[in-house]
Design a protein around this motif. Structure first.
Motif, mmCIF file in Angstrom:
data_model
loop_
_atom_site.group_PDB
_atom_site.id
_atom_site.type_symbol
_atom_site.label_atom_id
_atom_site.label_comp_id
_atom_site.label_asym_id
_atom_site.label_seq_id
_atom_site.Cartn_x
_atom_site.Cartn_y
_atom_site.Cartn_z
ATOM 1 N N GLU A 206 0.857 -1.177 0.000
ATOM 2 C CA GLU A 206 0.000 0.000 0.000
ATOM 3 C C GLU A 206 0.896 1.230 0.000
ATOM 4 O O GLU A 206 1.710 1.405 0.905
ATOM 5 N N HIS A 297 2.746 3.412 -7.446
ATOM 6 C CA HIS A 297 1.371 3.872 -7.300
ATOM 7 C C HIS A 297 0.826 4.231 -8.681
ATOM 8 O O HIS A 297 1.485 4.912 -9.469
ATOM 9 N N GLU A 450 -5.789 -3.700 -5.376
ATOM 10 C CA GLU A 450 -4.965 -2.576 -5.826
ATOM 11 C C GLU A 450 -4.939 -2.393 -7.330
ATOM 12 O O GLU A 450 -4.583 -1.322 -7.825
#
Length: 806
Positions: A206, A297, A450
């Motif tokens: 994360e 990300h 994700e």
């Protein structure tokens, strides 16, 4: 995080065989490099193509059949996949070998690990079937411990039955536009495990830019019982420095659980420019398994661009099938690595894997080189079929995510492709297709929250996947390429996240054009730029370049050039993904210039770059490059003194061109100046031999030589065959088509057939313009290579045949 396929216990192989499903892949198998415990089974195999009864005939067959000695990996369609006369074999192939099983752990488990086998497999020990698997692309394991214990003697008889027979309940569909290969076409391993080992290890990351990265390490056990386990975890940064370690002592568990979590305060990020990779190692019972992962990300702006690590990144993509001349699906790993390196050198930062889970080597290379990946379940060109069909699809999606989700390169899980196709079972049941696509999306999100899901071409369900691509083929299956920008703008508001996947043009390597494709004038009448129904066929329907064009490399380069120019003008677009990097076989395109080959590749099937590769490199490549168009254009033509266009593709700011040693001027590169970004010259060539040399900034240069023919040809009359070259690889012969006066017919696209009488062998069925016994000529010529000696012949309808002795 819970996954849908639970860990399996000792003896589960029989359950797998009964259900037609299989357990998830063992991490100990997938990630351990201990050669003593992980033995790659490459030699000692025998193969027979045809049916046998595994209960007796495989090992008592010498009076029935002849076995062929082979090495792994092996595809039994390596030769016939693009045979111009006979469709590829669809049926059964048997493999057998004798094993010495010596597990160092007295109470351990012995398993076979298959990296991929097409399209359905059964595993036999002696006369006992110990496991089966449906699906040609995901990895699977079969526990053979108990079966080996029953074997008397020092050796174990192993046999594997593979088949690629037509099956309406198996993905992918038999209507798929690629060959459903058969065989053990990826590696096979014999693996020795301790009594308790790791079935899976996953790192969940994360991360948001500017913040710490939170890492969780999850695991599943294999061979669980009421025992305690001691796990030793180590994490290494991209430079190899240990940045975290932990010893975990706890009772064994079932399912997937987190056994360690920690923060990385200032993580080194994985990106397309700097693909930094961390390494996670976990030791259990003397076996260490390891995998790499990345911290990154991604963000998709609604109706807008794509962001990686907080910065806008234009997706510059291509696509691949696992296919190669002479090997089919059984590509050697070094060839795979070479192919991925060529993508990176072209400047690609994104790869869609069509249309199935591919070799682990592909994902490893993309991790290392910084190439983002869309990996796809093989729900392709089919409806929802039966309940078993749907379950098999969910199993393949589950296995793909379970086996590849540690890879930093994967950014999209593809749910399928073209499920608006006519003619499949329940293929027109839109409600059922929508419901099943939703199931796949939810399964993907549950397993991996994700990552986004993606889908291409199913407009009635375009709201379901997170990322969607409509069918846009401006200039090929409809309309003209100058409509590309307007078509994208029209599509923009229809979905939240638009990524244009699949666009391009077929090109017959070696075929070039002096004048624009005449069909463009007809294509202007059709404003629909989508591929519709059976537009891939070369008959029927409206005028379109794909059916009525010349398939020249010249036209393909102009189309690529226009699309790439357009992409630089659209900052809102996440990007586009060209179809396809390399030519591949398909049973649906027997009438193509190379029969049964989709020729939209930037490389031929044997990995030789076409001219289009360098168009992409001129827009996307980072290293300075210059390419004069026409390296495989030996003869150009026109009237005496007539000016002909010279295209130079380069990423240099300025290029100077020389004709026969004399400068014809410098030009500045300007992407808005089509074609060739302004790097084009109109020149009159000398009769006979000519040389063009282009020089870019810093001295990077490229040279081509050719002849200029001004004689006008008449009706084609005869074929002339002559030896072109001799070498260790054989003798290459070239066929030329001439008129009655002996003038070369340089625009001919005649179909020719090569044959050989004698002791030699034609090097054919390679799926390339220079490796097919039946092929369309490229500018009035064609060639093939012969190993050995004999009389080579070439024929074509309506003209005199040619012969040459070698």
């Amino acid at each position: 995080m819970e996954v849908s396929r639970r860990s399996f216990l000792v003896g589960s192989a029989a359950v797998c065989a009964a259900t037609g499903l299989h357990a998830p892949l063992l991490a100990s198998v997938l990630q351990s490099s201990d050669d003593a415990r992980n033995v790659r089974l490459e030699d000692g195999w025998e193969f027979y193509k045809g049916p046998l009864d595994g209960r007796f005939q495989v090992w008592h067959s010498e009076e029935l059949v002849t076995w062929q000695k082979i090495a792994m990996p092996h595809c039994f369609n390596a030769y016939d996949a693009c045979d111009p006369d006979t469709p590829a074999y669809r049926g059964v192939g048997w493999y057998r070998m004798k094993l010495k099983v010596t597990n160092p752990s007295s109470d351990g488990r012995t398993v076979l690990h298959f990296e991929g086998a097409g399209q359905r497999s059964e595993v036999w020990i002696g006369n006992e079937r110990v496991g089966s698997h449906s699906g040609g692309y995901d990895e699977f394991v079969v526990d053979i411990t108990d079966a080996c214990a029953k074997t008397k003697g020092a050796e174990v008889q192993l046999a594997v039955r593979c088949d690629n027979e037509r099956d309406i309940e198996r993905m992918p569909s038999d209507l798929s536009d690629f060959t459903l290969y058969g065989g053990l076409y990826r590696a096979v391993h014999l693996v020795y495990l301790p009594a308790v080992s790791l079935e899976a290890v996953h790192t969940r990351v994360e991360f948001e830019p500017g913040k710490v990265a939170k890492i969780a390490v999850n695991g599943r056990l294999y061979g669980t019982g009421g025992v305690g386990v001691v796990l030793r975890l180590s994490l290494f940064d991209p430079q190899g420095k240990r940045v975290f370690e932990k010893t975990v002592e706890r009772r064994a568990w079932t399912g997937e659980e987190t056994f360690a979590s920690f923060d990385l305060p200032q993580p080194q990020l994985w990106s397309t420019k700097t693909p930094s990779l961390y390494r996670c190692e976990v030791e259990l019972n003397g076996v260490t398994v390891a995998h790499r992962f990345g911290v990154r990300h991604t963000r998709w702006e609604d109706h807008g661009p794509f962001f990686l690590n907080g910065e806008r990144l234009a997706i510059r993509g291509t696509q691949r099938h696992e296919d190669h001349a002479g090997y089919a699906a059984a590509m050697p790993e070094e060839l795979i690595r070479q192919e991925i390196r060529l993508m990176k050198e072209m400047g690609a930062n994104f790869l869609r894997l069509a249309h199935y889970q591919q070799s682990r080597v592909v994902l490893e290379m993309c991790d290392e080189l910084g190439i983002m990946v869309w990996e796809e379940v093989p729900w392709c060109r089919s409806g929802v079929g039966t309940k078993l069909f749907q379950e098999r699809g969910k199993t393949q999606l589950t296995n793909m995510i379970d086996q590849h989700r540690n890879h930093a390169c994967v950014v999209i899980w593809g749910l399928g492709n073209e499920d608006d196709w006519p003619g499949e079972l329940n293929g027109e049941d839109h409600a059922a297709i929508r419901a099943y696509m939703t199931e796949l999306r939810e399964l993907s999100h549950k397993m991996d929250p994700e990552r986004m899901t993606g889908y291409r071409r199913c407009d009635f369900a375009k709201d379901i996947p997170d990322v969607y691509s409509p069918s846009i083929w401006a200039g090929w299956y409809g309309g003209v390429y100058t409509e590309y920008k307007a078509t994208l703008e029209k599509a923009r508001p229809t979905v939240k996240h638009l990524l244009h996947v699949e666009w391009g043009a077929d090109s017959h390597a070696g075929r070039h054009a002096e004048e624009p494709d005449a069909v463009l004038k007809q294509a202007l009448a059709d404003k629909d730029v989508a591929e519709k129904g059976l537009d891939y066929k070369l008959t029927g329907g409206a005028a379109r370049v794909s059916k009525d064009g010349t398939w020249s490399e010249t036209y393909a380069c102009d189309l690529f050039d226009w699309y790439l120019k357009t992409l630089e003008e659209l900052p809102w677009l996440p990007g586009a993904v060209q179809w396809v990097f390399k030519d591949f076989t398909t049973p649906l395109r027997v009438d193509n210039p190379v029969p049964r080959v989709n020729q939209k590749g930037l490389l031929t099937r044997d990995m030789v770059p076409k001219e289009g590769y360098f168009v992409f490199q001129s827009y996307w490549g980072e290293r300075p490059m210059v390419r004069v168009y026409g390296h495989d254009w030996p003869v150009r033509w026109g009237k005496v003194g007539q000016e002909r266009m010279v295209r130079v593709y380069s990423n240099c700011a300025e290029v100077e061109l020389f004709l026969n040693g004399k400068s014809v001027g410098k030009k500045k590169r300007n992407a808005e100046d089509f074609p060739a970004a302004g790097l084009r010259w109109n020149l009159a060539f000398a009769a006979g031999k000519n040389e063009l040399r282009a020089v870019g900034v810093g001295g990077v240069a490229d040279t081509v030589s050719f002849e200029y023919q001004s004689a006008v040809w008449g009706k084609a009359e005869k074929l002339v065959l002559a030896v072109k070259s001799k070498g260790s690889g054989g003798t290459t012969v070239e066929a030329l088509l001439l008129d009655a006066a002996g003038v070369r017919c340089l625009d001919s696209r005649a179909v020719v057939r090569f044959s050989l009488a004698g002791d030699g062998v034609l090097k054919d069925n390679l799926g390339t313009p220079t490796g097919s016994r039946v092929v369309q000529m490229y500018n009035g010529r064609a060639e093939i290579t012969v190993a050995g000696t004999g009389m080579v012949g070439v024929v074509s309808d309506g003209v005199t045949a040619g012969f040459v002795a070698i």
